[in-house]
Design an enzyme around this catalytic site. Structure first.
Site, PDB file in Angstrom:
ATOM      1  CG  ASP A 438       9.825  37.185  19.944  1.00 12.91           C
ATOM      2  OD1 ASP A 438       8.980  36.311  19.689  1.00 12.91           O
ATOM      3  OD2 ASP A 438       9.680  38.027  20.854  1.00 12.91           O
ATOM      4  CD  GLU A 491       6.295  35.912  16.823  1.00 15.30           C
ATOM      5  OE1 GLU A 491       5.328  35.417  17.422  1.00 15.30           O
ATOM      6  OE2 GLU A 491       7.078  36.713  17.355  1.00 15.30           O
TER       7      GLU A 491
END
Length: 763
Positions: A438, A491
């Site tokens: 993330d 990401e």
């Protein structure tokens, strides 16, 4: 053992055999000296400084003061047992009561030639207990472990730090270890001490900053924390950063645990590395476990989730972060227990059971992993031992400007080790098949969400966070070396060069990257009214300019269906039929576009409401008693067929990262709102995808095709009646006509359904 006045509902009764003695005032005056057994001489008094530091929890070497030690004339014994009335040394042919020195200290010298194998009989007001003395044991952590920790290279850090049940010197108990280099002292406390850690100070193991204590009799299920004396002399009570199990939030104690799960996925693990991920079908169903079916446990989920995902044909599930987090509304993205699956749905072994069930169903498991930041809770990582430790010492580098959290200090070798080992931990201990990392962009740039003057350039004058780059490279290299078949996914929302390039070629080393540009542009396009789409045609074609710069995943994730962004079907303009038709056409375009697919739960059946972690997907939309049930079931049937045809057609995935796997047929049909392209497998076999994003039927629409294919037939049409469409299509095989078009010597004349996507291949 020390009693406490009261125990909260989150603190169960002790799990050891040691009962609660009667409580005494915390600052009771020294009790009168009891008459000791004959032959027990008084031990030399502790130096005042040592005694004070020991009782205050600030001594670096309590084992040098407590336990048994050879002295002139015998063996000196000393025990720290607050609130005890007497302590007696027991051994073979030995029973000797120690002198009461006050403040819970008991000592004496016995005329012995060597230290015996002994236990302690501790007498309280209303009971007696026999226990092993924790201070008679040698360090339970080896020199190699300490060396690797000191170097920041312990790839199995979870086996060295934290709470580890074990047999040490023939005695069953738990080894507690914690990294706290700035602490003056550390003590173990828990439900087995009634949350008074006075009796259990830990020893420092030298320059590594590691503290250690082996506690006999403490085992699986015991609650614990570390009582840390900060450099200023104050105390802080902390959960274990390496805890592998925790209490159910909002309670936050760590729990001693050991796995008893017997894995059944050997065949899955053996074959998952047979084909590189970027050359294999890869279709992901993204799930927030706590709300997919609210209130289900991991084991109950194992009865439902694998069957549902397998029926829909997804190759993988991706879980929003499952590492422990205090606030459910963070969806797991503000982690306090990096090594602990959230206890909201069960134990770590229950989570293993779920993964095993998914593997048994032939479904891979990806887990969102959050090494970018951590929350400021004062019982977790923030200023863990009284000073900056896991966070950067520069406040401007430590504070995350967007989320009110702290950023890790990637330049500190121990912190980097903590995170790299954590990545391999999830892969090795839980058999996960991939980590979606993330917020990578927030790690890579020193000026991320910071204005001019709020950040300091790196040593080369640039804005790149070189420490974070080195960390990500080390993490990826380590995971790929240790865990065959595992994929790491970034990401990363910027144009950083080489995110999926191997580390030995200067890249970050990820296997795949979320294509945030494709997501943003394509969603922007379909949200326009069809009459306006011709002015935004490039939003759908631009992705092919950079489609092969990285290995991509096309994400329609949770982030796109919350906080006012609307559910996927609700983004589409027009009436309910047009919204569903555009939703279906968009999914058909997405599944045919180069890159892997990811779809968040609820979007597979066109849920109209935004997702909320409080109630999860609107499963009632699929209830046969609901009047519009067929509309939603039709979309879900399409998703099932998209996955089935996708998996069966190597043209759609075998050359996802090879430009030779894609050819535009009509990329400039802006006036028609049409996109047509060919996908090719490794043998060159083509599949033709055509999307018509206008609400009109386009009859006799001509498209150039390769003359190598003698006839084309539909393998998927998003406008079929069973999906809720109008039933427009090409039911019979289409033969190319010798009419040049789109640079090809032959072409097809076909019918394009309104707001529909059609796939054709050779028949």
């Amino acid at each position: 053992m020390t009693p406490r006045p009261a125990r909260s509902s989150s603190e169960p009764a002790p799990r050891t055999a040691e009962p609660a003695p009667a409580a005494k005032p915390a600052k009771a005056p020294p009790a009168p000296r009891r008459a000791a057994s004959r032959g027990v001489r008084p031990a030399p008094a502790l130096a005042a400084a040592d005694r004070g530091r020991l009782l205050a929890g600030g001594h670096h070497d309590p084992h040098s003061l407590l336990g048994a030690h050879p002295v002139r004339g015998g063996v000196a014994f000393r025990a720290l047992r607050p609130y005890a009335q007497a302590v007696t040394v027991l051994g073979k042919g030995l029973r000797a009561e120690l002198h009461d020195d006050g403040d819970g200290l008991f000592s004496g010298v016995l005329p012995l030639r060597e230290i015996p194998d002994y236990t302690l009989l501790v007498t309280y007001e209303d009971t007696e207990i026999e226990v092993h003395d924790p201070y008679r044991f040698l360090p339970s952590l080896g020199d190699l472990d300490l060396h690797l920790i000191g170097e920041g290279r312990h790839e199995e850090l979870w086996t060295a730090l934290g709470a580890r049940p074990m047999v040490h010197q023939g005695v069953t108990g738990t080894r507690f270890t914690v990294w706290a280099p700035n602490a003056q002292g550390v003590r173990v406390t828990g439900d087995f001490t009634y949350w008074d850690g006075t009796a259990h100070p830990m020893r420092s193991l030298g320059a590594t900053g590691v503290w250690e204590l082996f506690l006999p009799g403490v085992g699986d299920g015991a609650l614990y924390k570390f009582d840390i004396m900060r450099p200023d002399g104050s105390h802080t009570l902390r959960a274990d950063p390496m805890a592998q199990r925790t209490e159910v939030p909002p309670a936050n104690a760590s729990i001693v645990t050991e796995s008893h799960h017997v894995w059944r996925d050997a065949a899955w693990m053996a074959r998952r590395a047979e084909r590189p991920v970027h050359e294999a079908p890869f279709s992901v169903y993204e799930v927030h476990l706590a709300s997919w079916r609210p209130r289900l446990t991991y084991r109950q989920l194992a009865d439902q989730l694998p069957a549902y995902v397998k029926d829909l044909g997804f190759t993988h599930v991706e879980f929003l972060p499952v590492a422990e987090h205090p606030f459910g509304g963070s969806w797991g993205y503000q982690v306090t227990g990096f090594y602990a699956p959230t206890s909201r749905m069960g134990t770590p072994d229950d989570f293993r059971f779920l993964i095993d069930a998914l593997h048994e169903a032939g479904i891979g498991v990806l887990v969102d992993w959050v090494p970018a930041h951590f929350p400021k809770d004062d019982w977790a990582l923030a200023e863990f031992d009284g000073r900056t430790l896991y966070e950067h010492e520069d406040p401007a580098r430590a504070e995350h400007p967007d989320w009110g959290t702290l950023e890790f200090d990637y330049g500190r070798k121990e912190v980097r080790n903590f995170l790299v080992a954590n990545a391999t931990y999830w892969c090795e201990e839980f058999h996960v098949d991939g980590l979606r990392v993330d917020a990578v962009a927030s790690m890579l740039y020193l000026d991320y969400s910071r204005e001019h003057g709020e950040w300091t350039p790196n040593e080369h004058g640039g804005r790149e966070n070189l420490d974070a780059v080195a960390f990500l490279q080390e993490m990826n290299a380590t995971v790929y070396r240790r865990c065959p078949g595992v994929v790491t996914i970034a990401e990363e929302s910027t144009a950083w060069d080489g995110v999926t390039r191997p580390t030995d070629h200067g890249g970050l080393g990820f296997g795949l990257k979320w294509n945030m540009g494709w997501m943003h542009d394509s969603l922007g396009y379909v949200q326009h009214e069809p009459v306006h789409r011709k002015y935004h045609h490039s939003e759908m074609t631009f992705s092919m300019v950079y489609a092969y710069s990285e290995n991509y995943v096309l994400p329609i994730s949770h982030d796109e269906v919350v906080h006012g962004k609307r559910a996927l079907v609700s983004k589409m303009p027009g009436d309910w039929w047009q919204q569903r038709a555009t939703h279906r056409a968009y999914l058909g375009f997405m599944w045919a576009h180069p890159g892997k697919q990811l779809l968040f739960m609820g979007q597979e059946f066109a849920q109209g409401a935004e997702w909320s972690e409080g109630h999860g997907p609107d499963w009632w939309l699929l209830d046969p008693s609901y009047s519009a049930e067929s509309d939603h079931r039709g979309v879900r049937d399409l998703v099932r067929d998209l996955n089935a045809v996708y998996a069966a057609q190597p043209s759609l995935w075998e050359r996802d990262t090879d430009p030779s796997g894609f050819t535009w047929v009509a990329g400039d049909a802006a006036e028609d709102n049409v996109f047509a392209f060919l996908r090719h497998d490794a043998a060159g076999t083509p599949l033709l995808s055509i999307s018509n994003f206008s609400p009109v039927v386009r009859a006799e629409y001509r498209l150039g095709v390769p003359e190598s294919v003698g006839a084309w037939g539909e393998v998927l049409n998003t406008d079929e009646l069973r999906y809720g469409g109008s039933g427009v299509g090409n039911p019979d095989p289409l033969k190319p006509e010798p009419v040049p078009s789109h640079g090809q010597p032959v072409s097809l004349s076909l019918t394009l359904p309104p707001l529909g996507t059609v796939w054709l291949r050779g028949v």
